[in-house]
Design a protein around this motif. Structure first.
Motif, PDB file in Angstrom:
ATOM      1  N   SER A  82      83.252  17.503  22.862  1.00 30.84           N
ATOM      2  CA  SER A  82      84.216  17.190  23.851  1.00 30.84           C
ATOM      3  C   SER A  82      85.109  16.011  23.602  1.00 30.84           C
ATOM      4  O   SER A  82      85.869  15.817  24.534  1.00 30.84           O
ATOM      5  CB  SER A  82      83.343  17.332  25.148  1.00 30.84           C
ATOM      6  N   CYS A  83      84.587  15.203  22.866  1.00 33.27           N
ATOM      7  CA  CYS A  83      85.514  13.915  22.541  1.00 33.27           C
ATOM      8  C   CYS A  83      86.315  13.649  21.157  1.00 33.27           C
ATOM      9  O   CYS A  83      85.924  13.722  20.172  1.00 33.27           O
ATOM     10  CB  CYS A  83      84.519  12.817  22.534  1.00 33.27           C
ATOM     11  N   PRO A  84      87.518  13.724  21.535  1.00 31.91           N
ATOM     12  CA  PRO A  84      88.566  13.770  20.361  1.00 31.91           C
ATOM     13  C   PRO A  84      88.487  12.467  19.380  1.00 31.91           C
ATOM     14  O   PRO A  84      88.553  12.477  18.109  1.00 31.91           O
ATOM     15  CB  PRO A  84      89.713  14.022  20.930  1.00 31.91           C
ATOM     16  N   VAL A  85      88.143  11.501  20.002  1.00 35.30           N
ATOM     17  CA  VAL A  85      88.155  10.200  19.284  1.00 35.30           C
ATOM     18  C   VAL A  85      86.802  10.088  18.209  1.00 35.30           C
ATOM     19  O   VAL A  85      86.736  10.084  16.884  1.00 35.30           O
ATOM     20  CB  VAL A  85      88.048   8.968  20.095  1.00 35.30           C
ATOM     21  N   CYS A  86      85.882  10.539  18.885  1.00 37.14           N
ATOM     22  CA  CYS A  86      84.602  10.980  17.988  1.00 37.14           C
ATOM     23  C   CYS A  86      84.491  11.903  17.140  1.00 37.14           C
ATOM     24  O   CYS A  86      83.988  12.007  15.751  1.00 37.14           O
ATOM     25  CB  CYS A  86      82.922  10.756  18.840  1.00 37.14           C
ATOM     26  N   THR A  87      85.208  13.141  17.396  1.00 37.28           N
ATOM     27  CA  THR A  87      85.285  14.256  16.402  1.00 37.28           C
ATOM     28  C   THR A  87      86.085  13.839  15.408  1.00 37.28           C
ATOM     29  O   THR A  87      85.759  14.125  14.164  1.00 37.28           O
ATOM     30  CB  THR A  87      86.004  15.263  17.203  1.00 37.28           C
ATOM     31  N   ARG A  88      87.077  13.082  15.590  1.00 33.78           N
ATOM     32  CA  ARG A  88      88.092  12.539  14.524  1.00 33.78           C
ATOM     33  C   ARG A  88      87.397  11.572  13.618  1.00 33.78           C
ATOM     34  O   ARG A  88      87.565  11.524  12.504  1.00 33.78           O
ATOM     35  CB  ARG A  88      89.312  11.712  15.196  1.00 33.78           C
ATOM     36  N   ALA A  89      86.647  10.694  14.153  1.00 31.54           N
ATOM     37  CA  ALA A  89      85.785   9.535  13.362  1.00 31.54           C
ATOM     38  C   ALA A  89      84.844  10.407  12.284  1.00 31.54           C
ATOM     39  O   ALA A  89      84.564   9.994  11.330  1.00 31.54           O
ATOM     40  CB  ALA A  89      84.926   8.774  14.340  1.00 31.54           C
ATOM     41  N   LEU A  90      84.212  11.484  12.854  1.00 27.41           N
ATOM     42  CA  LEU A  90      83.262  12.420  12.124  1.00 27.41           C
ATOM     43  C   LEU A  90      83.979  12.920  11.144  1.00 27.41           C
ATOM     44  O   LEU A  90      83.480  13.080   9.957  1.00 27.41           O
ATOM     45  CB  LEU A  90      82.475  13.177  13.019  1.00 27.41           C
TER      46      LEU A  90
END
Length: 66
Positions: free
Chosen positions: A33-41
């Protein structure tokens, strides 16, 4: 500890990307649900991929000569 914030999840991203940690339910929910954390991963996984495919440098001939 159940990660509930970006800060908590971002602390785990490198270990998840390296395959050293499987995200628990709360972390997986946050990542979905979090685009920032998804991108970091995604970035961390790309770095892992690049490191795994990078050829190992060969030591100089005199490295073992002594």
């Amino acid at each position: 500890m159940i990660p509930t914030s970006c800060s908590d999840v971002l602390d785990l991203v490198d270990a998840i990307a390296a395959g050293d940690l499987t995200p628990d339910t709360a972390t997986a929910a946050h990542l979905s649900s979090c685009p920032v954390c998804t991108r970091a991963l995604a970035d961390a996984r790309e770095i892992e991929r690049l490191l795994q495919t990078r050829p190992s440098p060969q030591p100089a001939a005199q490295f073992t000569a002594r």
